[in-house]
Design a protein around this motif. Sequence first.
Motif, PDB file in Angstrom:
ATOM      1  N   ASN A  46       0.820  -1.207   0.000  1.00  0.00           N
ATOM      2  CA  ASN A  46       0.000   0.000   0.000  1.00  0.00           C
ATOM      3  C   ASN A  46       0.857   1.262   0.000  1.00  0.00           C
ATOM      4  OD1 ASN A  46      -2.701   0.966  -0.074  1.00  0.00           O
ATOM      5  ND2 ASN A  46      -2.558   1.522   2.068  1.00  0.00           N
ATOM      6  N   VAL A  47       1.901   1.274   0.816  1.00  0.00           N
ATOM      7  CA  VAL A  47       2.786   2.451   0.891  1.00  0.00           C
ATOM      8  C   VAL A  47       3.510   2.647  -0.441  1.00  0.00           C
ATOM      9  CG1 VAL A  47       4.858   3.400   1.997  1.00  0.00           C
ATOM     10  CG2 VAL A  47       3.054   2.385   3.396  1.00  0.00           C
ATOM     11  N   ILE A  48       4.000   1.577  -1.035  1.00  0.00           N
ATOM     12  CA  ILE A  48       4.667   1.695  -2.337  1.00  0.00           C
ATOM     13  C   ILE A  48       3.685   2.227  -3.374  1.00  0.00           C
ATOM     14  CG2 ILE A  48       5.797   0.413  -4.207  1.00  0.00           C
ATOM     15  CD1 ILE A  48       6.896  -1.479  -1.951  1.00  0.00           C
ATOM     16  N   GLY A  49       2.420   1.803  -3.278  1.00  0.00           N
ATOM     17  CA  GLY A  49       1.396   2.333  -4.175  1.00  0.00           C
ATOM     18  C   GLY A  49       1.153   3.817  -3.974  1.00  0.00           C
ATOM     19  N   PHE A  50       1.216   4.276  -2.708  1.00  0.00           N
ATOM     20  CA  PHE A  50       1.076   5.708  -2.413  1.00  0.00           C
ATOM     21  C   PHE A  50       2.222   6.491  -3.036  1.00  0.00           C
ATOM     22  CE2 PHE A  50      -0.933   5.123   2.112  1.00  0.00           C
ATOM     23  CZ  PHE A  50      -2.176   4.892   1.562  1.00  0.00           C
ATOM     24  N   TYR A  51       3.437   5.948  -2.883  1.00  0.00           N
ATOM     25  CA  TYR A  51       4.660   6.672  -3.242  1.00  0.00           C
ATOM     26  C   TYR A  51       5.468   5.863  -4.250  1.00  0.00           C
ATOM     27  CZ  TYR A  51       3.424   9.009   1.126  1.00  0.00           C
ATOM     28  OH  TYR A  51       2.750   9.670   2.127  1.00  0.00           O
ATOM     29  N   ASP A 158      -7.117   3.374   2.872  1.00  0.00           N
ATOM     30  CA  ASP A 158      -7.663   3.421   1.529  1.00  0.00           C
ATOM     31  C   ASP A 158      -7.868   4.895   1.183  1.00  0.00           C
ATOM     32  OD1 ASP A 158      -9.078   3.234  -0.824  1.00  0.00           O
ATOM     33  OD2 ASP A 158     -10.818   2.233   0.055  1.00  0.00           O
ATOM     34  N   GLU A 159      -7.005   5.428   0.336  1.00  0.00           N
ATOM     35  CA  GLU A 159      -7.088   6.849  -0.013  1.00  0.00           C
ATOM     36  C   GLU A 159      -8.356   7.190  -0.784  1.00  0.00           C
ATOM     37  OE1 GLU A 159      -3.216   7.527  -1.899  1.00  0.00           O
ATOM     38  OE2 GLU A 159      -2.792   8.854  -0.210  1.00  0.00           O
ATOM     39  N   THR A 160      -9.018   6.186  -1.359  1.00  0.00           N
ATOM     40  CA  THR A 160     -10.281   6.427  -2.053  1.00  0.00           C
ATOM     41  C   THR A 160     -11.369   6.745  -1.036  1.00  0.00           C
ATOM     42  OG1 THR A 160      -9.597   4.822  -3.721  1.00  0.00           O
ATOM     43  CG2 THR A 160     -11.903   5.451  -3.719  1.00  0.00           C
ATOM     44  N   SER A 161     -11.370   6.017   0.085  1.00  0.00           N
ATOM     45  CA  SER A 161     -12.368   6.230   1.134  1.00  0.00           C
ATOM     46  C   SER A 161     -12.072   7.458   1.971  1.00  0.00           C
ATOM     47  CB  SER A 161     -12.420   5.019   2.068  1.00  0.00           C
ATOM     48  OG  SER A 161     -12.751   3.866   1.374  1.00  0.00           O
ATOM     49  N   CYS A 162     -10.793   7.759   2.131  1.00  0.00           N
ATOM     50  CA  CYS A 162     -10.374   8.885   2.968  1.00  0.00           C
ATOM     51  C   CYS A 162      -9.329   9.696   2.208  1.00  0.00           C
ATOM     52  CB  CYS A 162      -9.806   8.365   4.297  1.00  0.00           C
ATOM     53  SG  CYS A 162      -9.415   9.658   5.487  1.00  0.00           S
ATOM     54  N   PRO A 163      -9.792  10.533   1.268  1.00  0.00           N
ATOM     55  CA  PRO A 163      -8.828  11.314   0.481  1.00  0.00           C
ATOM     56  C   PRO A 163      -8.051  12.302   1.349  1.00  0.00           C
ATOM     57  CG  PRO A 163     -11.094  11.993   0.007  1.00  0.00           C
ATOM     58  CD  PRO A 163     -11.176  10.830   0.937  1.00  0.00           C
TER      59      PRO A 163
END
Length: 182
Positions: A46-51, A158-163
């Motif tokens: 998840n973190v690698i996906g963020f950054y 989940d950045e989609t649920s909590c932008p």
Amino acid sequence: MSDVERKDSLRTANLLAALALELTGRLERLTKRHPNETTSSLAALNVIGFYEGCSNNALSRALGLSHTATVRLVDKLEASGLVTSETGADRRFVSLRLTESGRERVQELLSERCRRLCETLDILSTNDRRHLSRISEILLRSLVSAAGDADHICRLCDETSCPEDRCPVHNRAIALESNSES
């Protein structure tokens, strides 16, 4: 604080701890495909996906793991075909990226996690869910004491649920960073 208030406070703390532990355990059992898969490996994806393109050092800080443990974790993720790493101009720097399989795994994980938690929350009234959301925001904000805390606290978010613009952790981290620059 009176004895009654202290007992009530201790009971609330105990109830929150029991709830957090049980929800964490259920989600860990749910999200693992293999007994050797850890929460850290799922958080790493998840973190690698963020950054995309982050370094092992940045990943290590976000996960709260030693550099050595992070390198071993990344090696396992690469061997599973979920992550690729590219050596930068400085051979000590590694750029981490998700593969398509890694991206799919993160989406699957976050969707299933949110679906299961929503099932748990469905017993609450709309008003109770709003109160829980407000209380969660207050508590999460209070846990951010430095800007870098956000990456660790939100490592499985989940950045989609909590932008970012609505995230209490992200917004508190930005406020702290702004204050330190002043």
